[in-house]
Design a protein around this motif. Structure first.
Motif, PDB file in Angstrom:
ATOM      1  N   THR A 190      -0.672   9.877  -6.636  1.00 28.00           N
ATOM      2  CA  THR A 190      -1.497   9.161  -5.669  1.00 28.00           C
ATOM      3  C   THR A 190      -1.466   9.935  -4.353  1.00 28.00           C
ATOM      4  O   THR A 190      -0.387  10.178  -3.804  1.00 28.00           O
ATOM      5  CB  THR A 190      -0.975   7.734  -5.430  1.00 28.00           C
ATOM      6  OG1 THR A 190      -0.903   7.054  -6.682  1.00 28.00           O
ATOM      7  CG2 THR A 190      -1.871   6.966  -4.500  1.00 28.00           C
ATOM      8  N   ASN A 191      -2.630  10.341  -3.869  1.00 27.28           N
ATOM      9  CA  ASN A 191      -2.724  11.103  -2.619  1.00 27.28           C
ATOM     10  C   ASN A 191      -1.773  12.304  -2.597  1.00 27.28           C
ATOM     11  O   ASN A 191      -1.074  12.551  -1.611  1.00 27.28           O
ATOM     12  CB  ASN A 191      -2.439  10.198  -1.411  1.00 27.28           C
ATOM     13  CG  ASN A 191      -3.494   9.127  -1.237  1.00 27.28           C
ATOM     14  OD1 ASN A 191      -4.679   9.377  -1.443  1.00 27.28           O
ATOM     15  ND2 ASN A 191      -3.086   7.923  -0.888  1.00 27.28           N
ATOM     16  N   ASN A 228      -0.337   4.852  -1.039  1.00 25.51           N
ATOM     17  CA  ASN A 228      -1.439   4.991  -0.084  1.00 25.51           C
ATOM     18  C   ASN A 228      -0.930   5.162   1.347  1.00 25.51           C
ATOM     19  O   ASN A 228      -1.335   4.449   2.270  1.00 25.51           O
ATOM     20  CB  ASN A 228      -2.367   3.765  -0.173  1.00 25.51           C
ATOM     21  CG  ASN A 228      -3.027   3.655  -1.532  1.00 25.51           C
ATOM     22  OD1 ASN A 228      -3.290   4.665  -2.188  1.00 25.51           O
ATOM     23  ND2 ASN A 228      -3.299   2.444  -1.972  1.00 25.51           N
ATOM     24  N   GLU A 266      -3.630   6.171   4.198  1.00 26.66           N
ATOM     25  CA  GLU A 266      -4.393   5.100   4.834  1.00 26.66           C
ATOM     26  C   GLU A 266      -3.567   4.404   5.911  1.00 26.66           C
ATOM     27  O   GLU A 266      -4.072   4.094   6.996  1.00 26.66           O
ATOM     28  CB  GLU A 266      -4.845   4.097   3.767  1.00 26.66           C
ATOM     29  CG  GLU A 266      -5.790   3.020   4.274  1.00 26.66           C
ATOM     30  CD  GLU A 266      -7.094   3.593   4.828  1.00 26.66           C
ATOM     31  OE1 GLU A 266      -7.575   3.052   5.848  1.00 26.66           O
ATOM     32  OE2 GLU A 266      -7.600   4.588   4.266  1.00 26.66           O
ATOM     33  N   GLU A 290       0.829  -1.202   0.000  1.00 24.04           N
ATOM     34  CA  GLU A 290       0.000   0.000   0.000  1.00 24.04           C
ATOM     35  C   GLU A 290       0.870   1.260   0.000  1.00 24.04           C
ATOM     36  O   GLU A 290       0.576   2.238  -0.688  1.00 24.04           O
ATOM     37  CB  GLU A 290      -0.946   0.001   1.217  1.00 24.04           C
ATOM     38  CG  GLU A 290      -2.069  -1.010   1.135  1.00 24.04           C
ATOM     39  CD  GLU A 290      -2.922  -0.821  -0.114  1.00 24.04           C
ATOM     40  OE1 GLU A 290      -3.402   0.309  -0.338  1.00 24.04           O
ATOM     41  OE2 GLU A 290      -3.088  -1.788  -0.877  1.00 24.04           O
ATOM     42  N   HIS A 324      -5.908  12.493  -6.237  1.00 21.07           N
ATOM     43  CA  HIS A 324      -5.575  11.066  -6.130  1.00 21.07           C
ATOM     44  C   HIS A 324      -5.844  10.363  -7.456  1.00 21.07           C
ATOM     45  O   HIS A 324      -6.833  10.644  -8.132  1.00 21.07           O
ATOM     46  CB  HIS A 324      -6.413  10.447  -5.008  1.00 21.07           C
ATOM     47  CG  HIS A 324      -6.241   8.958  -4.896  1.00 21.07           C
ATOM     48  ND1 HIS A 324      -5.045   8.373  -4.540  1.00 21.07           N
ATOM     49  CD2 HIS A 324      -7.122   7.942  -5.107  1.00 21.07           C
ATOM     50  CE1 HIS A 324      -5.198   7.052  -4.526  1.00 21.07           C
ATOM     51  NE2 HIS A 324      -6.440   6.778  -4.871  1.00 21.07           N
ATOM     52  N   ASN A 325      -4.930   9.451  -7.808  1.00 21.02           N
ATOM     53  CA  ASN A 325      -5.083   8.619  -9.003  1.00 21.02           C
ATOM     54  C   ASN A 325      -5.252   9.459 -10.267  1.00 21.02           C
ATOM     55  O   ASN A 325      -6.259   9.373 -10.974  1.00 21.02           O
ATOM     56  CB  ASN A 325      -6.262   7.654  -8.836  1.00 21.02           C
ATOM     57  CG  ASN A 325      -6.183   6.493  -9.813  1.00 21.02           C
ATOM     58  OD1 ASN A 325      -5.099   6.157 -10.291  1.00 21.02           O
ATOM     59  ND2 ASN A 325      -7.312   5.878 -10.106  1.00 21.02           N
TER      60      ASN A 325
END
Length: 611
Positions: A283-284, A211, A214, A206, A260-261
């Motif tokens: 990402t993020n 990520n 998270e 992750e 994000h993404n």
């Protein structure tokens, strides 16, 4: 037209007339059956017909059409399918007239090895054995920062032992130093269960996907739960991990984590030869993937065509499923469930600017590498830059620059320096004594010298320059223009002006002269500065030499009975009047004889002259 060509033309005409009017891929083959070009089309019939319906300009497209002996096509459902298929076929067949993907720089990736207790390590080789790969990382320090974060968060094995359940149960392994310094939890002797190890691997994956937000949230929640249960030691360990993740996030996040993404693409061209494309995956709010590559052009492809091809290549290569793509300009391409954004401000514009910065740096690096291998390539690039800036018909491979030098009109001289392919050609430098101008008139002196130089060039049928540069502003340029006009020669004229601190400040071109903006510190600016400094140095040196010789010779000029030949012998031997005066009678006699020695000694010893 030959019978065989007529036959081929009729055959191709029949294929074109029967092409469907839908999206698809077309392939051109030569007489040997080799695929020489692959293209996509929204409307196959209309696109292929355009190749044969008109006479193309001389160049590669005309050559391509002349070599087509057969046409194949593949019908697809959507334009997106056509884009994907085109990209795959170009990579598979590498047709001669399609762009060539130059992907020779291998950036490192992070591998999570496919094994019972997976290792995590840096690699430049991607082996399709079920392992997971993350990257590539064009900024290697970022990759090491990520590996360092993982190392401090999770105890992982680094050994190459075959840690199968059977081997572990049989007790054939012993713990190593990594266990004793707490970098590994000892799965080799069963001290760490497979489930616990794989839970860590799941969290590592992750983090590698970007990520971290998270993971950070999970660590904070677990830490609070342990603190509530009064398990402060365990909570403190998680607190350290939480702080590590937060520290990494703060350094790696380039924009708001809300973004994000997202995929980001930019393109930079290198004339008619190459184009460089940069790809970022966000990402993020952090860059999770970054890659820059080069396309070699074959048929003067547009930026739009190349960027479309690059988007398909990168998204397919890195299995991107982003629903938003940031691009620098509008593209005529549609992808399922994808929005194209051309940002004007805000965080998305910041990402686009970052991508552009990466692609420009990559272009500069590649140019430096190629110029080291081929120094003449740098010269040609500079010549083409001047050609583009001044809108010349051809690159100025031969440049000549003029400058004047005098002091209050005395000893007036001029100089011409010659640069060929951006290098000084010192054998072609020339010095000029001003003959027709009386007093300090720089404009008239410039006109005289230019006229003399190119009049002679015409008479002797020597090569004329591609560009004439004056060391001065508008007035000097006008003098050169008048001189060239009077002898009937047409050569582009530029002027190099200096500021109050005598530094090269601006380039002038055209009539009336216009200032051409040049960025200081660039290779082109430094070349022009070198030309101006060189002509000034050459003119000043010549002027000093002339003035010095006149001043030195003046004392000997007054001696009756001493002619030019004797003066030359004396100056050649003793270098100055002072040394001649101090020389002994024997030294002078050895050079010019007794009679002339007596004349010189009588002159220097006379009461009016003094010793």
């Amino acid at each position: 037209m030959e019978p065989e060509e007529l036959k081929t033309g009729e055959y191709l005409k029949g294929i074109v007339q029967n092409l469907p009017e839908g999206p698809g891929i077309y392939q051109y083959l030569n007489a040997e059956g080799t695929i020489i070009y692959v293209g996509k089309a929204k409307n196959l019939k209309r696109r292929v017909y355009s190749y044969f319906s008109k006479e193309h300009e001389p160049g590669k497209t005309r050559v391509l059409v002349s070599k087509i002996a057969d046409i194949r096509y593949i019908v697809v459902n959507t334009e997106e399918d056509a884009l994907l298929l085109e990209n795959n076929l170009i990579k598979k067949y590498k047709p001669r007239y399609n762009v060539l993907l130059k992907d020779d720089k291998t950036y490192p990736s992070i591998c999570v090895q496919n094994e019972y207790f997976p290792r995590v390590f840096k690699t430049r080789k991607v082996i399709r054995n079920g392992s997971s790969y993350y990257g590539p990382y064009s900024h290697v320090p970022s990759m090491y920062a990520l590996l360092d974060l993982i190392k401090h968060l999770y105890p992982l094995r680094t050994c190459h032992l075959s840690l199968t359940p059977e081997n572990i149960r049989s007790g054939k392994f012993n713990v190593c130093l990594e266990y004793h310094i707490k970098n590994c939890a000892g799965p080799c002797i069963g001290l760490q269960s497979h489930d616990e190890y794989m839970k860590n691997i799941g969290e590592i994956k992750e983090i590698l996907k970007g990520n971290t937000q998270e993971i950070s949230r999970t660590l904070l929640q677990q830490m609070q739960e342990l603190a509530t249960d009064l398990k402060f030691e365990e909570a403190h360990i998680l607190k350290k991990k939480y702080e590590l993740v937060e520290s990494y996030r703060a350094k790696s996040e380039v924009v708001s984590s809300v973004l994000h993404n997202i995929d980001v693409f930019s393109i930079e061209e290198d004339g008619e030869k190459s184009a460089f494309i940069n790809y970022l995956h966000i990402t993020n709010g952090a860059i999770n993937q970054a890659f820059t590559f080069e396309y070699k052009k074959k048929l003067n492809e547009t930026k739009e065509e190349l960027l479309s091809l690059g988007i398909i290549e990168m998204r397919e290569r890195y299995k991107s499923l982003s629903h938003e793509i940031i691009i620098p300009f509008d593209l005529e391409m549609e992808l399922t469930d994808v929005i194209f954004t051309i940002p004007q401000r805000g965080d998305k514009k910041k990402l686009l600017d970052l991508s552009l910065l990466n692609v420009k740096q990559y272009k500069a690096d590649r140019m430096k590498q190629s110029e080291k291998l081929n120094p003449e390539q740098r010269s040609m690039r500079l010549m083409k830059e001047i050609q583009q800036e001044l809108h010349l018909e051809k690159p100025p491979l031969h440049i000549e620059c003029f400058d004047n030098s005098n002091i209050q009109g005395t000893d007036a001289v001029a100089a011409c320096v010659v640069f060929k392919k951006a290098k000084p050609s010192k054998n072609d430098y020339r010095k000029y004594n001003i003959k027709t101008v009386v007093g300090a008139d720089d404009y008239a002196s410039m006109k005289e010298v230019v006229k003399r130089r190119y009049q002679r060039a015409i008479e002797e049928e020597t090569a004329l320059p591609d560009l004439v540069i004056t060391d001065g502003g508008k007035g000097q340029m006008e003098s050169v223009r008048q001189a060239l006009e009077e002898i009937g020669v047409n050569i582009p004229i530029a002027g190099l002006a200096k500021d109050r601190k005598h530094r090269t400040s601006e380039l002038l071109f055209g009539f009336p002269p216009q200032t051409i903006g040049l960025k200081q510190g660039t290779p082109l600016f430094r070349l022009l500065e070198q030309i101006q400094d060189e002509v000034h140095r050459f003119a000043i040196t010549f002027h000093r030499d002339k003035r010095s010789k006149r001043q030195v010779a003046s004392a000997l000029d007054e001696i009756k009975g001493i002619g030019e030949k004797t003066k030359s012998l004396l100056l050649k031997e003793f270098k100055s009047v002072k040394r001649i005066r101090e020389a002994s009678e024997a030294e002078l006699t050895a050079v010019i004889g007794e009679a002339k020695t007596k004349v010189i000694n009588d002159y220097f010893n006379a009461p009016t002259i003094g010793k």
